[in-house]
Design a protein around this motif. Structure first.
Motif, PDB file in Angstrom:
ATOM      1  N   GLU A   3      -2.768  -2.831   8.145  1.00 34.43           N
ATOM      2  CA  GLU A   3      -3.496  -3.769   7.291  1.00 34.43           C
ATOM      3  C   GLU A   3      -3.788  -3.156   5.919  1.00 34.43           C
ATOM      4  O   GLU A   3      -3.602  -3.790   4.887  1.00 34.43           O
ATOM      5  CB  GLU A   3      -4.803  -4.186   7.964  1.00 34.43           C
ATOM      6  CG  GLU A   3      -5.600  -5.197   7.184  1.00 34.43           C
ATOM      7  CD  GLU A   3      -6.887  -5.574   7.905  1.00 34.43           C
ATOM      8  OE1 GLU A   3      -7.906  -5.698   7.208  1.00 34.43           O
ATOM      9  OE2 GLU A   3      -6.865  -5.722   9.140  1.00 34.43           O
ATOM     10  N   ILE A   4      -4.218  -1.912   5.893  1.00 36.71           N
ATOM     11  CA  ILE A   4      -4.497  -1.217   4.636  1.00 36.71           C
ATOM     12  C   ILE A   4      -3.191  -0.825   3.951  1.00 36.71           C
ATOM     13  O   ILE A   4      -3.044  -0.991   2.740  1.00 36.71           O
ATOM     14  CB  ILE A   4      -5.391   0.025   4.877  1.00 36.71           C
ATOM     15  CG1 ILE A   4      -6.801  -0.405   5.273  1.00 36.71           C
ATOM     16  CG2 ILE A   4      -5.440   0.922   3.649  1.00 36.71           C
ATOM     17  CD1 ILE A   4      -7.601  -1.065   4.180  1.00 36.71           C
ATOM     18  N   ASP A   5      -2.217  -0.311   4.710  1.00 36.88           N
ATOM     19  CA  ASP A   5      -0.943   0.098   4.126  1.00 36.88           C
ATOM     20  C   ASP A   5      -0.289  -1.035   3.351  1.00 36.88           C
ATOM     21  O   ASP A   5       0.301  -0.818   2.288  1.00 36.88           O
ATOM     22  CB  ASP A   5       0.025   0.585   5.201  1.00 36.88           C
ATOM     23  CG  ASP A   5      -0.439   1.866   5.879  1.00 36.88           C
ATOM     24  OD1 ASP A   5      -1.409   2.478   5.415  1.00 36.88           O
ATOM     25  OD2 ASP A   5       0.190   2.245   6.884  1.00 36.88           O
ATOM     26  N   ASP A   6      -0.372  -2.250   3.850  1.00 34.84           N
ATOM     27  CA  ASP A   6       0.248  -3.407   3.193  1.00 34.84           C
ATOM     28  C   ASP A   6      -0.435  -3.772   1.884  1.00 34.84           C
ATOM     29  O   ASP A   6       0.104  -4.548   1.104  1.00 34.84           O
ATOM     30  CB  ASP A   6       0.240  -4.621   4.128  1.00 34.84           C
ATOM     31  CG  ASP A   6       1.234  -4.491   5.266  1.00 34.84           C
ATOM     32  OD1 ASP A   6       2.157  -3.646   5.162  1.00 34.84           O
ATOM     33  OD2 ASP A   6       1.097  -5.223   6.257  1.00 34.84           O
ATOM     34  N   LYS A   7      -1.609  -3.222   1.630  1.00 38.39           N
ATOM     35  CA  LYS A   7      -2.343  -3.527   0.401  1.00 38.39           C
ATOM     36  C   LYS A   7      -2.055  -2.524  -0.715  1.00 38.39           C
ATOM     37  O   LYS A   7      -2.504  -2.711  -1.832  1.00 38.39           O
ATOM     38  CB  LYS A   7      -3.843  -3.589   0.690  1.00 38.39           C
ATOM     39  CG  LYS A   7      -4.206  -4.757   1.593  1.00 38.39           C
ATOM     40  CD  LYS A   7      -5.679  -4.832   1.850  1.00 38.39           C
ATOM     41  CE  LYS A   7      -5.963  -6.034   2.748  1.00 38.39           C
ATOM     42  NZ  LYS A   7      -7.378  -6.246   2.940  1.00 38.39           N
ATOM     43  N   VAL A   8      -1.315  -1.460  -0.406  1.00 36.27           N
ATOM     44  CA  VAL A   8      -0.992  -0.455  -1.416  1.00 36.27           C
ATOM     45  C   VAL A   8       0.084  -1.003  -2.346  1.00 36.27           C
ATOM     46  O   VAL A   8       1.155  -1.408  -1.903  1.00 36.27           O
ATOM     47  CB  VAL A   8      -0.509   0.862  -0.774  1.00 36.27           C
ATOM     48  CG1 VAL A   8      -0.067   1.852  -1.846  1.00 36.27           C
ATOM     49  CG2 VAL A   8      -1.606   1.473   0.090  1.00 36.27           C
ATOM     50  N   TYR A  21      -3.208   7.996  -9.262  1.00 34.23           N
ATOM     51  CA  TYR A  21      -3.674   6.613  -9.224  1.00 34.23           C
ATOM     52  C   TYR A  21      -3.383   6.043  -7.849  1.00 34.23           C
ATOM     53  O   TYR A  21      -2.332   6.304  -7.270  1.00 34.23           O
ATOM     54  CB  TYR A  21      -2.923   5.753 -10.244  1.00 34.23           C
ATOM     55  CG  TYR A  21      -3.210   6.091 -11.674  1.00 34.23           C
ATOM     56  CD1 TYR A  21      -4.416   5.739 -12.264  1.00 34.23           C
ATOM     57  CD2 TYR A  21      -2.260   6.753 -12.446  1.00 34.23           C
ATOM     58  CE1 TYR A  21      -4.676   6.034 -13.586  1.00 34.23           C
ATOM     59  CE2 TYR A  21      -2.512   7.054 -13.772  1.00 34.23           C
ATOM     60  CZ  TYR A  21      -3.716   6.695 -14.337  1.00 34.23           C
ATOM     61  OH  TYR A  21      -3.975   6.992 -15.644  1.00 34.23           O
ATOM     62  N   LEU A  22      -4.297   5.240  -7.340  1.00 32.24           N
ATOM     63  CA  LEU A  22      -4.085   4.460  -6.127  1.00 32.24           C
ATOM     64  C   LEU A  22      -4.471   3.034  -6.488  1.00 32.24           C
ATOM     65  O   LEU A  22      -5.635   2.754  -6.741  1.00 32.24           O
ATOM     66  CB  LEU A  22      -4.933   4.974  -4.963  1.00 32.24           C
ATOM     67  CG  LEU A  22      -4.918   4.121  -3.697  1.00 32.24           C
ATOM     68  CD1 LEU A  22      -3.506   3.954  -3.144  1.00 32.24           C
ATOM     69  CD2 LEU A  22      -5.823   4.739  -2.638  1.00 32.24           C
ATOM     70  N   ILE A  23      -3.471   2.172  -6.572  1.00 33.18           N
ATOM     71  CA  ILE A  23      -3.697   0.779  -6.930  1.00 33.18           C
ATOM     72  C   ILE A  23      -3.451  -0.073  -5.694  1.00 33.18           C
ATOM     73  O   ILE A  23      -2.396   0.030  -5.058  1.00 33.18           O
ATOM     74  CB  ILE A  23      -2.764   0.342  -8.075  1.00 33.18           C
ATOM     75  CG1 ILE A  23      -3.000   1.252  -9.291  1.00 33.18           C
ATOM     76  CG2 ILE A  23      -2.983  -1.125  -8.423  1.00 33.18           C
ATOM     77  CD1 ILE A  23      -1.997   1.071 -10.388  1.00 33.18           C
ATOM     78  N   MET A  24      -4.453  -0.888  -5.358  1.00 32.72           N
ATOM     79  CA  MET A  24      -4.375  -1.707  -4.155  1.00 32.72           C
ATOM     80  C   MET A  24      -4.722  -3.146  -4.483  1.00 32.72           C
ATOM     81  O   MET A  24      -5.415  -3.416  -5.459  1.00 32.72           O
ATOM     82  CB  MET A  24      -5.316  -1.156  -3.086  1.00 32.72           C
ATOM     83  CG  MET A  24      -5.003   0.284  -2.735  1.00 32.72           C
ATOM     84  SD  MET A  24      -6.013   0.917  -1.405  1.00 32.72           S
ATOM     85  CE  MET A  24      -5.266   0.089  -0.017  1.00 32.72           C
ATOM     86  N   LEU A  36      -6.521   6.451   5.025  1.00 32.08           N
ATOM     87  CA  LEU A  36      -5.242   6.404   4.317  1.00 32.08           C
ATOM     88  C   LEU A  36      -5.036   7.678   3.498  1.00 32.08           C
ATOM     89  O   LEU A  36      -3.973   8.303   3.540  1.00 32.08           O
ATOM     90  CB  LEU A  36      -5.195   5.174   3.398  1.00 32.08           C
ATOM     91  CG  LEU A  36      -3.976   5.026   2.500  1.00 32.08           C
ATOM     92  CD1 LEU A  36      -2.754   4.629   3.319  1.00 32.08           C
ATOM     93  CD2 LEU A  36      -4.252   3.997   1.414  1.00 32.08           C
ATOM     94  N   LEU A  37      -6.065   8.095   2.772  1.00 34.33           N
ATOM     95  CA  LEU A  37      -5.978   9.315   1.976  1.00 34.33           C
ATOM     96  C   LEU A  37      -5.858  10.553   2.854  1.00 34.33           C
ATOM     97  O   LEU A  37      -5.078  11.459   2.545  1.00 34.33           O
ATOM     98  CB  LEU A  37      -7.184   9.426   1.044  1.00 34.33           C
ATOM     99  CG  LEU A  37      -7.247   8.386  -0.069  1.00 34.33           C
ATOM    100  CD1 LEU A  37      -8.568   8.499  -0.826  1.00 34.33           C
ATOM    101  CD2 LEU A  37      -6.076   8.523  -1.006  1.00 34.33           C
ATOM    102  N   LYS A  38      -6.604  10.591   3.937  1.00 31.51           N
ATOM    103  CA  LYS A  38      -6.490  11.729   4.852  1.00 31.51           C
ATOM    104  C   LYS A  38      -5.074  11.819   5.403  1.00 31.51           C
ATOM    105  O   LYS A  38      -4.501  12.916   5.504  1.00 31.51           O
ATOM    106  CB  LYS A  38      -7.492  11.602   5.997  1.00 31.51           C
ATOM    107  CG  LYS A  38      -8.915  11.897   5.599  1.00 31.51           C
ATOM    108  CD  LYS A  38      -9.848  11.764   6.800  1.00 31.51           C
ATOM    109  CE  LYS A  38     -11.276  12.075   6.441  1.00 31.51           C
ATOM    110  NZ  LYS A  38     -12.178  12.004   7.602  1.00 31.51           N
ATOM    111  N   ASN A  39      -4.488  10.682   5.759  1.00 32.95           N
ATOM    112  CA  ASN A  39      -3.114  10.677   6.275  1.00 32.95           C
ATOM    113  C   ASN A  39      -2.125  11.162   5.217  1.00 32.95           C
ATOM    114  O   ASN A  39      -1.212  11.933   5.511  1.00 32.95           O
ATOM    115  CB  ASN A  39      -2.718   9.285   6.753  1.00 32.95           C
ATOM    116  CG  ASN A  39      -3.468   8.846   7.982  1.00 32.95           C
ATOM    117  OD1 ASN A  39      -4.142   9.624   8.642  1.00 32.95           O
ATOM    118  ND2 ASN A  39      -3.385   7.561   8.286  1.00 32.95           N
TER     119      ASN A  39
END
Length: 94
Positions: A3-8, A21-24, A36-39
């Motif tokens: 769910e979060i991965d698809d928002k990246v 940069y992390l744009i979501m 997500l960042l830990k992974n």
């Protein structure tokens, strides 16, 4: 988390190479992306293959690539920052 991965939309280095940069898309709050960042940083720590774009043909800054140092910095960021986050660290002043 799919769910979060698809928002990246994009994750990549800043032009000055002092951060990234992390744009979501969507309504994302800082606690939503901690795992997500830990992974991502854990992936760097465990990476042992050839780093892509490490030739002059592929990257203008190819001499700056250093997997050993990247792994060191990723592990340090995980240990000193991501694994120690508190609620007050995830609130930006308005």
């Amino acid at each position: 988390n799919k769910e979060i991965d698809d928002k990246v939309i994009y994750i990549g280095p800043m032009g000055c190479r002092t951060g990234f940069y992390l744009i979501m898309k969507g309504d994302i709050e800082p606690p939503d992306i901690v795992q997500l960042l830990k992974n991502a940083f854990g992936f760097v720590v465990g990476f042992n293959d050839k780093v892509p774009a490490t030739t002059s043909r592929e990257c203008g800054n190819y001499l700056d690539h250093n997997l050993v140092f990247a792994k060191y910095e990723a592990e340090k960021f995980l240990r000193e920052t991501l694994n120690c986050l508190k609620e007050e660290n995830m609130v930006y002043p308005k």
